[in-house]
Structure formats: structure tokens, C-alpha cells
Design a protein around this motif. Structure first.
Motif, PDB file in Angstrom:
ATOM      1  N   PHE A 238      38.653  -7.225  77.483  1.00 20.43           N
ATOM      2  CA  PHE A 238      39.256  -5.918  77.719  1.00 20.43           C
ATOM      3  C   PHE A 238      38.401  -5.087  78.663  1.00 20.43           C
ATOM      4  N   LYS A 239      39.070  -4.244  79.456  1.00 19.21           N
ATOM      5  CA  LYS A 239      38.344  -3.288  80.282  1.00 19.21           C
ATOM      6  C   LYS A 239      37.617  -2.317  79.370  1.00 19.21           C
ATOM      7  N   ASP A 240      36.370  -2.041  79.714  1.00 17.68           N
ATOM      8  CA  ASP A 240      35.511  -1.257  78.828  1.00 17.68           C
ATOM      9  C   ASP A 240      35.007  -0.018  79.558  1.00 17.68           C
ATOM     10  N   GLY A 241      35.014   1.120  78.872  1.00 21.72           N
ATOM     11  CA  GLY A 241      34.459   2.335  79.464  1.00 21.72           C
ATOM     12  C   GLY A 241      35.347   3.001  80.485  1.00 21.72           C
ATOM     13  N   THR A 242      36.666   2.870  80.341  1.00 26.69           N
ATOM     14  CA  THR A 242      37.590   3.484  81.298  1.00 26.69           C
ATOM     15  C   THR A 242      37.373   4.984  81.421  1.00 26.69           C
ATOM     16  N   ALA A 243      37.155   5.637  80.303  1.00 27.34           N
ATOM     17  CA  ALA A 243      36.996   7.102  80.306  1.00 27.34           C
ATOM     18  C   ALA A 243      35.536   7.525  80.412  1.00 27.34           C
ATOM     19  N   GLU A 292      45.412  -6.019  71.106  1.00 27.57           N
ATOM     20  CA  GLU A 292      45.742  -4.763  71.784  1.00 27.57           C
ATOM     21  C   GLU A 292      45.870  -3.609  70.790  1.00 27.57           C
ATOM     22  N   ARG A 293      46.390  -3.874  69.597  1.00 26.36           N
ATOM     23  CA  ARG A 293      46.482  -2.831  68.571  1.00 26.36           C
ATOM     24  C   ARG A 293      45.088  -2.377  68.141  1.00 26.36           C
ATOM     25  N   VAL A 294      44.154  -3.317  67.987  1.00 27.18           N
ATOM     26  CA  VAL A 294      42.790  -2.991  67.578  1.00 27.18           C
ATOM     27  C   VAL A 294      42.109  -2.124  68.628  1.00 27.18           C
ATOM     28  N   ILE A 295      42.229  -2.509  69.888  1.00 30.40           N
ATOM     29  CA  ILE A 295      41.566  -1.765  70.966  1.00 30.40           C
ATOM     30  C   ILE A 295      42.316  -0.478  71.289  1.00 30.40           C
ATOM     31  N   GLY A 296      43.634  -0.556  71.357  1.00 29.30           N
ATOM     32  CA  GLY A 296      44.435   0.605  71.747  1.00 29.30           C
ATOM     33  C   GLY A 296      44.811   0.603  73.205  1.00 29.30           C
ATOM     34  N   LEU A 326      49.765   4.327  69.614  1.00 22.36           N
ATOM     35  CA  LEU A 326      48.330   4.139  69.426  1.00 22.36           C
ATOM     36  C   LEU A 326      48.003   4.266  67.945  1.00 22.36           C
ATOM     37  N   ALA A 327      47.410   3.217  67.365  1.00 21.85           N
ATOM     38  CA  ALA A 327      46.996   3.279  65.962  1.00 21.85           C
ATOM     39  C   ALA A 327      45.899   4.327  65.805  1.00 21.85           C
ATOM     40  N   VAL A 328      45.978   5.133  64.755  1.00 21.48           N
ATOM     41  CA  VAL A 328      45.013   6.223  64.577  1.00 21.48           C
ATOM     42  C   VAL A 328      43.602   5.697  64.365  1.00 21.48           C
ATOM     43  N   ASN A 329      43.488   4.442  63.892  1.00 18.99           N
ATOM     44  CA  ASN A 329      42.165   3.848  63.685  1.00 18.99           C
ATOM     45  C   ASN A 329      41.854   2.760  64.704  1.00 18.99           C
ATOM     46  N   SER A 330      42.546   2.793  65.841  1.00 18.81           N
ATOM     47  CA  SER A 330      42.182   1.898  66.943  1.00 18.81           C
ATOM     48  C   SER A 330      40.876   2.390  67.558  1.00 18.81           C
ATOM     49  N   HIS A 331      40.216   1.514  68.271  1.00 15.50           N
ATOM     50  CA  HIS A 331      38.915   1.871  68.849  1.00 15.50           C
ATOM     51  C   HIS A 331      39.050   3.014  69.842  1.00 15.50           C
ATOM     52  N   VAL A 332      40.047   2.954  70.710  1.00 16.15           N
ATOM     53  CA  VAL A 332      40.243   3.997  71.717  1.00 16.15           C
ATOM     54  C   VAL A 332      40.510   5.339  71.064  1.00 16.15           C
TER      55      VAL A 332
END
Length: 422
Positions: A238-243, A292-296, A326-332
Motif C-alpha cells: 500500500f502507498k504509505d504516508g499520503t497525507a 483495503e478495509r483494514v487500511i482504508g 471508511l471503517a471507523v477503526n481502519s488505520h487511515v
């Protein structure tokens, strides 16, 4: 970072040169990481880019993130005095200024000294360009008081309030061999041999005054510190640190990265280092939809599940084009500034692979580096939230942790961290 030309500094002290001659360089160079490193695979990508060592801020923070890392944490040796510590910092400064220009650690270098004496420089970077090398120095809590609470160097009153002890978080599996340290050096470069050469030679200079406690090699940067850089991927794909904060976000850098006020640390930062092992085999057997659900975010484009492209702002409780929210407990979601009172950090993470463990599983993950003005309002509350609820916790383990006060940049004629001594 100031763009001024780096002035010539005095060379490494006689004691530093004796350290070069007498160090047991094998153990100091690689610490616990081991493994052979050569420049062959990246020789074509190495550049003549160089960053000045002297300046308002240390390089290696908002500097465009290089592709390779060698990070080393040091313990100050028993019997080292305050004067010895100052001399070490003077020697490191003189050598670092030369190394970041693509030079040997001294004028004598690898081949210019007496034939019957060990050379000043180990020589494996001969013929290689500077490769964008940056060397960033930090002070751990042990510089101010040791584990027994003793004020070894008369600096206890100089410990900045931002340099707090990192608390234990749920799920931590910290290993002593990857945690702590009195001093640190972060060497980043576009050629791994240049980064390793720098740590190897700075460790030799430290002989008798400090020794490596642990070190970490990293590759494939997982965060971008400039808008000119594309977002790279971590070992989960996954792409990391987008924000991530970038150097162009000058207001955010001033507010969230540099320490304010009028202390010796003003214009510096606080570095939190975390070694995060990824449970690769479990992740690789997880469905794409669940990943994808885990990461968001989507695995391909890196867009938030709420819709848009990679850089579209996350929309909580908003369904994307495929109906997913977006799951409320996803990483993002949990790491987002909106869920952390606006707190932001500047990340310079790297992938790592340390071979396989005794069960044959890949010993690999993310070496997380976060710079911030105050971890009490940034990393610590953010990590508390992630540690309690993040869906990603099923697939990762935090195995290393350290914190360092990173002083502002040095001026020509002074050593790094001079302000700490008053």
C-alpha cells in the motif's frame, strides 16, 4: 536548511584518529542487523546531489527523502566525561561535514596516510558521489540522566520537556536489542554503500567514547517529504504516508515539526523511532477487500475508500463509488488529524528485511521515523488510539522504540548540539 556554502572545519581530533586506528570495526559497523551491502545495484541511480551540513536546521528532516537508510543508536561508554562527550561531538561534526560533501572523513583519508598504520577512512565509498547523504544527530534521555538517575554530564537541568519517556502501548513487544540509546545518527542517502560508510566511520571515531547499541538498515522510502516525490509503497503493497507533511507545507513544518520557544532545542525537533514488524505471511493470505478495509485505502491507486484519488481528502461516513465506507477503526481513519485534534507528524519511514526468523517467517516490516515539535500532543496520543483500536494491529508488532531530541543545525565553527552545554 541554509543554502550557504559549508565552511572548512578543523579535522578530527587526535583522540578521534586514535579511535579510527583502534576500533573493532566489524561489530560497530553493522550492529545487530548484519548482512552484506554493496553499491552495485544502485550505482546507476547514485547522483552528485549534496546537502550542506551546516544550516538553521539539520538536514535529513525536511530534506527530500532519500531511498536508503542506515540508522544507528549509541550508548555513551562508562567513564566518558563531559569534555569527552564534547570532543566526540566536535569530531563527529568535522567528519560529517566532509562526508556529506562526498569526501573521506579526513584529508588523509583512505590511502594518504602512513602505509604501516590503519587508514583514517575505511575506503569503501572511494569513487562514489555524495549521493544526497544527510547525517542527522539526536540526544536520547540518557544524555541527561542515566538509568540510575545520575547526572553524568551536568545536563539534567537541560533536558527539554518535549523529550518524554515513551509510555508502553497495548500490544507492544519491544526488544531491548532494538530500543533506546543515548545518541543517534540517521544516515540517509541514495546509495546504500554511502550511508553504511558514513555510520561505519562515525562509529570508528566514537571508539572508547560511545558504541553502537543497535542499528537498522532501510530501503525503499515509505514517506515523501516533498510534493515532487511520488508516494512509495510499504511491504504490504500500500502507498504509505499520503497525507505526510512536506517541505512545501511551510506553515505546518513551522507549527508541527520545529520546536518553538527560546530553548537550546528551538529550531530542532523530537524524533520517535519505532521498528514495526509486519506479519507478512498472515497478511499475504488475507483477501484484497479485507486488506483495503483494514487500511482504508485502495491498494492500487491509494485513494480513500470514501472516493476520489490518492490525495482526495478522507470523508468520514461517506460511501465511495463502490458503496464502501471508511471503517471507523481502519488505520487511515484512526491516524487522521481530524481524529487526533489536528496533530500531524513528519514521517521518514523505510522498509526493512532482516532475513528470516527461526520458524522461516520473513523478518521484515517498517522502520518508522517521525519528527514532531512535541510527542505529548502528536505521536503519543495518536499511537494510544491506534494501539487500542486499529484493525492493522492483527498484522503488525511494535518491536523497537526510541526517542531523541534533535538539535537545530550547527553553524560553521561550532559542533552539533553545542547549545545543549549552555
Amino acid at each position: 536548511m541554509s543554502g550557504q556554502d559549508a565552511a572548512e572545519r578543523p579535522g578530527v581530533s587526535r583522540r578521534g584518529l586514535l579511535g579510527l586506528a583502534g576500533a573493532a570495526i566489524g561489530g560497530l559497523a553493522l550492529g545487530a542487523t548484519g548482512g552484506a551491502v554493496t553499491a552495485t545495484a544502485v550505482a546507476a541511480a547514485a547522483t552528485n546531489t549534496s546537502y550542506p551540513f551546516f544550516g538553521e536546521h539539520q538536514s535529513g528532516i525536511v530534506t527530500p527523502t532519500q531511498d536508503r537508510l542506515h540508522f544507528a543508536a549509541y550508548d555513551i561508554s562508562p567513564g566518558t566525561s563531559r569534555a569527552d562527550l564534547i570532543a566526540l561531538l566536535e569530531d563527529w561534526t568535522a567528519a560529517a561535514e566532509r562526508l556529506t560533501r562526498g569526501l573521506d572523513v579526513s584529508e588523509t583519508g583512505a590511502v594518504g596516510g602512513p602505509a604501516l598504520a590503519p587508514p583514517d577512512d575505511t575506503g569503501e565509498a572511494q569513487g562514489l558521489p555524495a549521493s544526497g547523504l544527510t547525517l542527522t544527530f539526536g540526544f536520547g534521555p540518557g544524555v541527561f540522566t542515566d538509568a540510575q538517575g545520575r547526572d553524568r554530564f551536568g545536563l539534567a537541568s537541560r533536558r527539554p520537556p518535549e523529550l518524554v519517556d515513551i509510555p508502553s502501548f497495548p500490544g507492544d513487544a519491544l526488544e531491548h536489542a532494538s530500543s533506546g540509546g543515548d545518541l543517534c545518527i540517521q544516515a540517509c542517502a541514495d546509495d546504500p554503500q554511502v550511508a553504511v560508510h558514513a555510520i561505519r566511520n562515525l562509529s570508528r571515531i566514537a571508539f572508547g567514547r560511545a558504541s553502537i547499541r543497535w542499528s537498522q538498515l532501510g530501503f525503499g522510502r515509505t514517506s515523501s517529504t516533498s510534493r515532487a516525490q511520488v508516494t512509495e509503497r510499504n511491504l504490504f503493497g500500500f502507498k504509505d504516508g499520503t497525507a505526510n507533511i512536506t517541505s512545501e507545507d511551510t506553515a505546518a513544518v513551522e507549527k508541527d515539526v520545529w520546536v518553538g520557544g527560546n530553548s537550546w532545542l528551538s529550531g530542532g525537533s523530537i524524533l520517535v523511532a519505532r521498528k514495526i514488524r509486519m506479519i507478512i505471511e498472515t497478511w499475504d493470505r488475507t483477501s484484497l477487500d479485507e486488506q483495503e478495509r483494514v487500511i482504508g485505502r485502495t491498494k492500487g491507486a491509494g485513494a480513500p475508500l470514501s472516493g476520489g484519488d490518492e490525495f482526495t481528502p478522507v470523508k468520514f461516513h461517506h460511501a465511495g463509488p463502490d458503496g464502501r465506507k471508511l471503517a471507523v477503526n481502519s488505520h487511515v481513519a484512526l491516524a487522521h488529524p481530524d481524529q487526533n485534534h489536528g496533530a500531524r507528524i513528519l514521517r521518514r519511514g523505510y522498509n526493512y528485511v532482516d532475513g528470516n526468523d527461526q520458524l522461516g517467517r520473513l523478518n521484515a516490516g517498517l522502520f518508522f521515523l517521525a519528527f514532531q515539535a512535541d510527542p505529548r500532543t502528536a505521536f503519543i496520543p495518536m499511537q494510544k488510539q491506534l494501539a487500542h483500536s486499529d484493525l492493522l494491529n492483527e498484522y503488525i508488532r511494535h518491536v523497537g522504540s526510541a526517542i531523541f531530541a534533535v538539535p537545530p543545525g550547527a553553524k560553521p565553527g561550532e559542533h552539533i548540539g553545542a547549545g545543549i552545554f549552555g
